[in-house]
Scaffold this motif. Structure first.
Motif, short mmCIF file in Angstrom:
data_model
loop_
_atom_site.label_atom_id
_atom_site.label_comp_id
_atom_site.label_asym_id
_atom_site.label_seq_id
_atom_site.Cartn_x
_atom_site.Cartn_y
_atom_site.Cartn_z
N GLY A 194 -3.34 -6.22 -13.90
CA GLY A 194 -4.08 -6.96 -13.18
C GLY A 194 -5.39 -6.02 -12.58
O GLY A 194 -5.87 -5.45 -13.52
N ASN A 195 -5.50 -6.19 -11.48
CA ASN A 195 -6.59 -5.08 -10.61
C ASN A 195 -5.80 -4.02 -10.12
O ASN A 195 -6.43 -3.21 -9.13
N SER A 196 -4.48 -3.68 -10.19
CA SER A 196 -3.93 -2.65 -9.47
C SER A 196 -3.64 -1.65 -10.52
O SER A 196 -3.29 -1.76 -11.75
N LEU A 230 -3.17 3.34 -2.61
CA LEU A 230 -3.20 2.72 -3.75
C LEU A 230 -2.59 1.46 -3.20
O LEU A 230 -1.44 1.28 -2.55
N LEU A 231 -3.40 0.33 -3.55
CA LEU A 231 -3.15 -1.18 -3.32
C LEU A 231 -2.53 -1.80 -4.36
O LEU A 231 -3.01 -1.67 -5.37
N PHE A 232 -1.43 -2.45 -4.38
CA PHE A 232 -0.61 -3.18 -5.48
C PHE A 232 -0.72 -4.63 -4.94
O PHE A 232 0.08 -5.05 -3.93
N SER A 233 -1.80 -5.34 -5.24
CA SER A 233 -2.09 -6.68 -4.79
C SER A 233 -0.98 -7.60 -4.96
O SER A 233 -0.27 -7.90 -6.30
N SER A 234 -0.76 -8.61 -3.82
CA SER A 234 0.28 -9.59 -4.19
C SER A 234 -0.24 -10.73 -4.74
O SER A 234 0.45 -11.68 -5.35
N SER A 235 -1.56 -11.00 -5.29
CA SER A 235 -2.14 -11.99 -6.02
C SER A 235 -2.54 -11.61 -7.42
O SER A 235 -3.62 -11.92 -7.89
N ASN A 236 -1.82 -10.38 -7.89
CA ASN A 236 -2.27 -9.80 -9.28
C ASN A 236 -1.72 -10.76 -10.47
O ASN A 236 -0.85 -11.61 -10.36
N SER A 237 -2.43 -10.43 -11.61
CA SER A 237 -2.00 -11.28 -12.79
C SER A 237 -1.16 -10.12 -13.37
O SER A 237 -1.29 -8.84 -12.88
N PHE A 238 -0.52 -10.42 -14.50
CA PHE A 238 0.43 -9.55 -15.34
C PHE A 238 -0.26 -9.12 -16.52
O PHE A 238 0.29 -8.90 -17.68
N ASN A 239 -1.66 -9.20 -16.70
CA ASN A 239 -2.33 -8.68 -17.75
C ASN A 239 -2.57 -7.08 -17.83
O ASN A 239 -3.24 -6.51 -16.60
N VAL A 277 0.75 -1.16 -0.01
CA VAL A 277 0.01 0.11 -0.05
C VAL A 277 0.86 1.30 -0.14
O VAL A 277 1.64 1.30 0.73
N ILE A 278 0.48 2.31 -0.93
CA ILE A 278 1.40 3.42 -1.06
C ILE A 278 0.32 4.50 -0.86
O ILE A 278 -0.65 4.48 -1.56
N SER A 279 0.80 5.46 0.01
CA SER A 279 -0.04 6.66 0.31
C SER A 279 0.94 8.00 0.43
O SER A 279 2.14 7.73 0.69
N GLN A 280 0.07 9.01 0.54
CA GLN A 280 1.05 10.37 0.90
C GLN A 280 0.08 10.87 1.99
O GLN A 280 -0.04 12.40 1.78
#
Length: 290
Positions: free
Chosen positions: A190-192, A154-163, A54-57
């Motif tokens: 993916g979803n990120s 912003l959430l960069f999911s650990s279970s993402n695809s690379f599409n 998770v990244i935020s400001q």
């Protein structure tokens, strides 16, 4: 992979041994200080969990709100009024334009993690040279909006695809001074959400279809660069999906015949058609209202 800014370095990768060897080598050369896992970098707050990164400001956002005295202000539900038209000759000139320039500069940096204010900041940026009262009021409204959600992340999911999947759009002739359109797009891995932009187009479009087509071009260039980046990381990905809500623009992409309404468009704009023929991009229609 290493990210370097002056004397701050972020090292990342999927090989813990290689990362440790790199840190030891750098320490032998420059006597670096290892601060451990990344938590804070140039105003970015980073946290990790099983769900992902998770990244935020949040801290930076609160500093902006406090700097302009809006910690106790009533939050706004949206960053800018709908169909707001700002010009460079309406309203009184600001007595202290430096405050406006500093605020817009801070907001530009905030768009690193806040795609929801990207379009609004893009509208305010052209008036940095001679800001007026309406510009200042619009900028303060963004602060009130941020007051309602300073920790949005912003959430960069650990279970993402690379599409790769991208949505693009254009606001046709929305600039009241130049009549140029604004390109907007967002790209998902993916979803990120990993990339987004709102930028005024360089030329005037004669129709909404042309404006949408130019938006597709800008998005295609971004997708092409992201595919190159993934390939450098030895990550294989299939054709990127490009979604647009304009049927006429999709028809221009699919039809190789130059018609009266498209023959004036620069040749480099037809990069979308080339990428489709190479199998790198797949277009799809998406309705404006779901």
């Amino acid at each position: 992979m290493a990210l370097i800014y002056v004397d701050d370095i972020v090292i990342t990768g999927n090989d813990a041994t290689a990362i440790q060897n790199l840190k030891e080598f750098l320490h032998q050369q420059f006597h670096i200080k290892d601060l451990g896992s990344l938590n804070f970098f140039l105003g970015l707050e980073v946290s990790r969990s099983k769900e992902g990164i998770v990244i935020s400001q949040r801290k930076y956002t609160l500093e902006i709100i406090d700097d302009f005295g809006y910690l106790g202000a009533q939050p706004s539900n949206f960053p800018m009024e709908v169909n707001l038209k700002l010009t460079d000759d309406q309203g009184d000139l600001l007595h202290d334009p430096e405050r406006y320039r500093r605020l817009v500069g801070q907001l530009i940096y905030l768009t690193i993690t806040r795609p929801d204010i990207t379009y609004s900041v893009n509208i305010l940026s052209p008036f940095m040279h001679a800001p007026r009262k309406p510009h200042w009021d619009a900028a303060l409204r963004i602060i009130k909006y941020l007051k309602g959600s300073p920790g949005l992340d912003l959430l960069f999911s650990s279970s993402n695809s690379f599409n790769l999947k991208a949505y693009c759009d254009a606001n046709w002739a929305n600039c009241p001074m130049t009549r140029r359109s604004t390109t907007g797009y967002c790209v998902y891995l993916g979803n990120s959400l990993i990339s987004w932009k709102a930028k005024k187009q360089k030329t005037v479009s004669r129709s909404s279809s042309e404006a949408e087509y130019r938006s597709m071009v800008a998005t295609t260039c971004e997708l092409t660069w992201l595919r190159f980046l993934l390939n450098d990381m030895q990550i294989s990905t299939g054709p990127a999906k490009l979604l647009c809500d304009n049927q006429a623009a999709l028809h221009i992409v699919a039809n190789p015949v130059y018609h009266e309404c498209t023959k004036h468009i620069e040749l480099d704009c037809h990069v979308v058609r080339e990428k489709i023929q190479e199998g790198q991009i797949v277009t799809e229609f998406v309705p404006s209202h779901l």
